[in-house]
Enzyme design. Structure first.
Site, PDB file in Angstrom:
ATOM      1  N   ASN A 137     -12.237 -23.649  33.984  1.00  0.00           N
ATOM      2  CA  ASN A 137     -12.836 -23.755  32.930  1.00  0.00           C
ATOM      3  C   ASN A 137     -12.122 -22.861  31.518  1.00  0.00           C
ATOM      4  O   ASN A 137     -12.719 -22.467  30.741  1.00  0.00           O
ATOM      5  CB  ASN A 137     -14.414 -23.494  32.794  1.00  0.00           C
ATOM      6  CG  ASN A 137     -14.446 -21.797  33.329  1.00  0.00           C
ATOM      7  OD1 ASN A 137     -13.704 -20.892  33.660  1.00  0.00           O
ATOM      8  ND2 ASN A 137     -15.726 -21.408  33.136  1.00  0.00           N
ATOM      9  N   GLU A 163     -14.417  -4.222  32.235  1.00  0.00           N
ATOM     10  CA  GLU A 163     -13.255  -5.161  32.365  1.00  0.00           C
ATOM     11  C   GLU A 163     -12.290  -4.965  31.599  1.00  0.00           C
ATOM     12  O   GLU A 163     -11.112  -5.140  32.119  1.00  0.00           O
ATOM     13  CB  GLU A 163     -13.962  -6.565  31.993  1.00  0.00           C
ATOM     14  CG  GLU A 163     -15.013  -7.125  32.730  1.00  0.00           C
ATOM     15  CD  GLU A 163     -15.418  -8.488  32.758  1.00  0.00           C
ATOM     16  OE1 GLU A 163     -14.964  -9.105  31.517  1.00  0.00           O
ATOM     17  OE2 GLU A 163     -16.235  -9.064  33.478  1.00  0.00           O
ATOM     18  N   LYS A 184      -7.338 -18.619  31.893  1.00  0.00           N
ATOM     19  CA  LYS A 184      -7.154 -18.713  33.334  1.00  0.00           C
ATOM     20  C   LYS A 184      -5.974 -19.808  33.795  1.00  0.00           C
ATOM     21  O   LYS A 184      -5.373 -20.357  32.789  1.00  0.00           O
ATOM     22  CB  LYS A 184      -8.471 -19.338  33.898  1.00  0.00           C
ATOM     23  CG  LYS A 184      -9.754 -18.518  33.429  1.00  0.00           C
ATOM     24  CD  LYS A 184     -10.911 -19.089  34.049  1.00  0.00           C
ATOM     25  CE  LYS A 184     -12.077 -18.301  34.004  1.00  0.00           C
ATOM     26  NZ  LYS A 184     -13.334 -18.807  34.540  1.00  0.00           N
ATOM     27  N   HIS A 213     -12.320 -16.748  30.574  1.00  0.00           N
ATOM     28  CA  HIS A 213     -13.397 -15.843  31.002  1.00  0.00           C
ATOM     29  C   HIS A 213     -13.769 -14.858  29.670  1.00  0.00           C
ATOM     30  O   HIS A 213     -12.607 -14.521  29.024  1.00  0.00           O
ATOM     31  CB  HIS A 213     -12.848 -15.067  32.092  1.00  0.00           C
ATOM     32  CG  HIS A 213     -14.036 -13.888  32.397  1.00  0.00           C
ATOM     33  ND1 HIS A 213     -15.160 -14.120  33.228  1.00  0.00           N
ATOM     34  CD2 HIS A 213     -13.824 -12.589  32.138  1.00  0.00           C
ATOM     35  CE1 HIS A 213     -15.642 -12.777  33.010  1.00  0.00           C
ATOM     36  NE2 HIS A 213     -14.869 -11.917  32.508  1.00  0.00           N
ATOM     37  N   TYR A 262     -13.946  -9.870  40.083  1.00  0.00           N
ATOM     38  CA  TYR A 262     -15.196 -10.490  40.338  1.00  0.00           C
ATOM     39  C   TYR A 262     -16.144 -10.186  41.246  1.00  0.00           C
ATOM     40  O   TYR A 262     -16.990 -10.881  41.603  1.00  0.00           O
ATOM     41  CB  TYR A 262     -14.987 -12.148  40.543  1.00  0.00           C
ATOM     42  CG  TYR A 262     -14.396 -12.866  39.473  1.00  0.00           C
ATOM     43  CD1 TYR A 262     -15.415 -13.169  38.173  1.00  0.00           C
ATOM     44  CD2 TYR A 262     -13.192 -13.454  39.144  1.00  0.00           C
ATOM     45  CE1 TYR A 262     -14.877 -13.756  37.125  1.00  0.00           C
ATOM     46  CE2 TYR A 262     -12.593 -14.149  38.314  1.00  0.00           C
ATOM     47  CZ  TYR A 262     -13.540 -14.349  37.132  1.00  0.00           C
ATOM     48  OH  TYR A 262     -13.095 -15.075  35.825  1.00  0.00           O
TER      49      TYR A 262
HETATM   50  P1  CMP Z   1     -16.386 -16.919  34.347  1.00  0.00           P
HETATM   51  O1  CMP Z   1     -16.891 -16.818  32.958  1.00  0.00           O
HETATM   52  O2  CMP Z   1     -15.022 -16.767  34.614  1.00  0.00           O
HETATM   53  O3  CMP Z   1     -17.283 -16.204  35.598  1.00  0.00           O
HETATM   54  C1  CMP Z   1     -17.476 -16.462  36.955  1.00  0.00           C
HETATM   55  C2  CMP Z   1     -16.746 -17.739  37.080  1.00  0.00           C
HETATM   56  O4  CMP Z   1     -17.097 -18.439  38.343  1.00  0.00           O
HETATM   57  C3  CMP Z   1     -17.093 -18.847  36.077  1.00  0.00           C
HETATM   58  O5  CMP Z   1     -16.514 -18.449  34.893  1.00  0.00           O
HETATM   59  C4  CMP Z   1     -16.594 -20.108  36.820  1.00  0.00           C
HETATM   60  O6  CMP Z   1     -15.260 -20.241  36.430  1.00  0.00           O
HETATM   61  C5  CMP Z   1     -16.611 -19.804  38.136  1.00  0.00           C
HETATM   62  N1  CMP Z   1     -17.560 -20.827  38.805  1.00  0.00           N
HETATM   63  C6  CMP Z   1     -17.268 -21.554  39.783  1.00  0.00           C
HETATM   64  N2  CMP Z   1     -18.054 -22.187  40.292  1.00  0.00           N
HETATM   65  C7  CMP Z   1     -19.077 -21.738  39.669  1.00  0.00           C
HETATM   66  C8  CMP Z   1     -20.602 -22.291  39.870  1.00  0.00           C
HETATM   67  N3  CMP Z   1     -20.836 -23.314  40.526  1.00  0.00           N
HETATM   68  N4  CMP Z   1     -21.498 -21.667  38.668  1.00  0.00           N
HETATM   69  C9  CMP Z   1     -20.963 -21.059  37.685  1.00  0.00           C
HETATM   70  N5  CMP Z   1     -19.658 -20.360  37.837  1.00  0.00           N
HETATM   71  C10 CMP Z   1     -18.961 -20.882  38.740  1.00  0.00           C
END
Ligand code: CMP
Length: 140
Positions: A114, A128, A11, A117, A51
């Site tokens: 984070n 995906e 990311k 993904h 998403y």
């Molecule tokens: P990802 O695995 O990319 O899938 C969806 C993303 O939404 C997740 O990782 C997080 O980076 C993002 N995200 C942001 N806020 C939240 C939240 N409150 N709970 C879960 N995912 C979140």
């Protein structure tokens, strides 16, 4: 156990800090092989499409703004039970809850930034992967 493939995205928080190589090293140390990889910049619309499953979530707009805010590295990882293995290697979505040694514990900044993904099921991995790669882009 079967050899599988999964879709991974490094990311914008990680590309900004120039740690894509460090993250790839964690994949490789854990038996995941990078069989396709491309650095791209997502448009807001592409992030929304990718998403779409989260469209109703409160964080959708913020998430798709963030994912289109800088370069990402899209990649296909291959290995034994690659979908599950990659989820273990990434750690919990919120880095504060991620197990020691996982990518999100090592490098994640908060629940949104984070660092990585990964697909959550073999079915979603296929969907995906097709979003970013043609079969001819992948060399296992
Ligand atoms: P990802 O695995 O990319 O899938 C969806 C993303 O939404 C997740 O990782 C997080 O980076 C993002 N995200 C942001 N806020 C939240 C939240 N409150 N709970 C879960 N995912 C979140």
């Amino acid at each position: 156990m079967a050899v599988e493939r999964t879709l991974s995205i490094i990311k914008p928080d990680a590309t900004a800090r120039n740690i894509t190589g460090k993250i790839n090293a964690v994949f490789e140390e854990n038996g995941l092989r990078i069989v396709a990889q491309r650095r791209i910049r997502l448009t807001k619309q592409q992030a929304e499409q990718f998403y779409a499953v989260h469209a109703e979530r409160s964080f959708f707009d913020e998430l798709t703004d963030y994912m289109s805010s800088g370069p990402v590295v899209v990649q296909v990882l291959e290995g034994e039970s690659a979908v599950l293995k990659n989820r273990e290697v990434m750690g919990a979505t919120n880095p504060a809850n991620a197990e020691e040694g996982t990518i999100r514990a090592l490098y994640g900044q908060n629940v949104q930034e984070n660092s990585v993904h990964g697909s959550d099921s073999p079915e979603n991995a296929a969907i995906e992967t097709a979003f970013f790669f043609a079969a001819t882009d992948i060399a296992g």
